[in-house]
Enzyme design. Sequence first.
Site, mmCIF file in Angstrom:
data_model
loop_
_atom_site.group_PDB
_atom_site.id
_atom_site.type_symbol
_atom_site.label_atom_id
_atom_site.label_comp_id
_atom_site.label_asym_id
_atom_site.label_seq_id
_atom_site.Cartn_x
_atom_site.Cartn_y
_atom_site.Cartn_z
ATOM 1 N N GLU A 18 0.753 -0.860 0.319
ATOM 2 C CA GLU A 18 -0.271 0.028 0.323
ATOM 3 C C GLU A 18 0.938 1.371 0.029
ATOM 4 O O GLU A 18 0.776 2.439 -0.316
ATOM 5 C CB GLU A 18 -0.932 -0.100 0.863
ATOM 6 C CG GLU A 18 0.361 0.289 2.542
ATOM 7 C CD GLU A 18 -0.279 1.265 2.951
ATOM 8 O OE1 GLU A 18 -0.416 2.433 2.100
ATOM 9 O OE2 GLU A 18 0.833 1.202 3.864
ATOM 10 N N GLN A 108 -2.237 4.857 17.453
ATOM 11 C CA GLN A 108 -2.495 3.395 16.943
ATOM 12 C C GLN A 108 -0.861 3.216 16.833
ATOM 13 O O GLN A 108 -0.528 2.149 17.827
ATOM 14 C CB GLN A 108 -3.014 3.209 15.811
ATOM 15 C CG GLN A 108 -4.958 3.339 15.909
ATOM 16 C CD GLN A 108 -5.448 3.052 14.401
ATOM 17 O OE1 GLN A 108 -4.161 3.308 13.532
ATOM 18 N NE2 GLN A 108 -6.006 2.314 14.448
ATOM 19 N N HIS A 311 -11.169 -1.678 8.316
ATOM 20 C CA HIS A 311 -10.129 -0.445 9.287
ATOM 21 C C HIS A 311 -9.843 -1.925 10.061
ATOM 22 O O HIS A 311 -8.436 -1.687 10.942
ATOM 23 C CB HIS A 311 -10.773 0.805 9.698
ATOM 24 C CG HIS A 311 -11.238 1.104 8.375
ATOM 25 N ND1 HIS A 311 -10.623 1.344 7.493
ATOM 26 C CD2 HIS A 311 -12.275 1.883 7.903
ATOM 27 C CE1 HIS A 311 -11.240 2.301 6.743
ATOM 28 N NE2 HIS A 311 -12.081 2.096 7.120
ATOM 29 N N GLN A 315 -5.780 -3.974 12.251
ATOM 30 C CA GLN A 315 -5.553 -3.450 13.445
ATOM 31 C C GLN A 315 -5.320 -4.798 14.294
ATOM 32 O O GLN A 315 -3.706 -4.899 14.613
ATOM 33 C CB GLN A 315 -6.232 -2.075 14.390
ATOM 34 C CG GLN A 315 -5.816 -0.999 13.845
ATOM 35 C CD GLN A 315 -4.603 -0.514 12.891
ATOM 36 O OE1 GLN A 315 -3.618 -0.439 14.218
ATOM 37 N NE2 GLN A 315 -4.440 0.078 12.323
ATOM 38 N N HIS A 336 -4.243 -2.425 2.663
ATOM 39 C CA HIS A 336 -4.031 -2.488 4.249
ATOM 40 C C HIS A 336 -3.145 -4.455 4.345
ATOM 41 O O HIS A 336 -2.191 -4.075 4.667
ATOM 42 C CB HIS A 336 -4.468 -1.525 4.533
ATOM 43 C CG HIS A 336 -3.929 0.241 4.486
ATOM 44 N ND1 HIS A 336 -4.688 0.334 3.025
ATOM 45 C CD2 HIS A 336 -3.479 0.972 3.565
ATOM 46 C CE1 HIS A 336 -4.818 2.312 2.936
ATOM 47 N NE2 HIS A 336 -3.691 2.361 4.052
#
Length: 369
Positions: A18, A108, A311, A315, A336
């Site tokens: 990405e 994050q 999303h 994580q 991602h």
Amino acid sequence: MTTIHTPDPILIDGSAGEGGGQMLRSALTMAMLTGRPFAMEKIRAGRRRSGLLRQHLTCVRAATAICNAEVEGATLGSQSLRFTPGDLQGGDFRFEVGSAGSAMLVLQTVLLPLALGGQPATLSISGGTHNPAAPPFEFIARTYLKVLREAGLTIKAELRRPGFMPAGGGEVFVQFSSTHDRPGVVQDPHTYEAIAPSPAFNLRARGALLDASLEALIAHIPTSIAEREIATFLSAAPPLPDPTLGWSSRVLRHDASPGPGNALIATLNFEHVSEVFFIPGQKGVSAEAVAERLADELRTYLGHDAPVGEHLTDQLLVVLAALGRGRFRCGPLSSHARTQLELLPRFTGREFEVSARGDGTFDLGLESE
């Protein structure tokens, strides 16, 4: 005299996959957790503004402070960075992005190392809290921290002041408690052992829908904009999984924010997961367009039965790598997520298990060694 051997840094092409700031943030997180140094070249080389921007530099500086790292190349616009972590430490930390850049992306970067470091800490970050192309505070507080609490981590987050583009100026405060029963992490910069396994993390079903809420955040703009967003969303939103439930909605004024701004946020609170959907208002984009975009995001998520959205997938791969084992089910893999699947094993030495399901969703996991 004892000679301490420092391994060669992991070499990372920052333009691969990405090719954005996530590669840098994930590399910083994993370096702090594993003690492995890295050298990254071509940072954000394909972006319109290549190299390190202010929010990326804040990520680097925050990571440096939290683990006493040695760093080369941490300058504005730099496309090369060498990061050699030291020992994780607790304490009271404060970082400022210095622009409307995302404070949440800085959070994050350092959240897992502080949570797993085993020492009490507080963290204050100022900058943007509701930015395009970044998670809003509500995603961190309701979605990400809920998962980490299930993994045994004690973290409290507070939005002290929202910050919208272009003014920024928001502030978040996070408190990390030291507990004896939390998952452990082996972070030894001399031996570089693997991260210690924790109790298995497993998230493969949403469970029952408990409630659905809609919030229109506004600062220094007419309330009528928020009201139009809510009305349009309620007419455009897809049916909820439980037909007996409806949307609760409210307008939240945040005139303590330094500048004008707007965001529309939908939260689906399931038994095992909470997912937050977010569209920021932007100049030249109508309230109706904001609401319709949010309804489209919700429609995509409800089009499959996987609990983990796009999303959160990015994580949770870092969480699995950090905790050492676990499994979750997600929707189609984004660029991602695919980049994370390539990058994270370079720090842990362990490949993820990736199983495609017939409906386009995926099971991702790590088994304990």
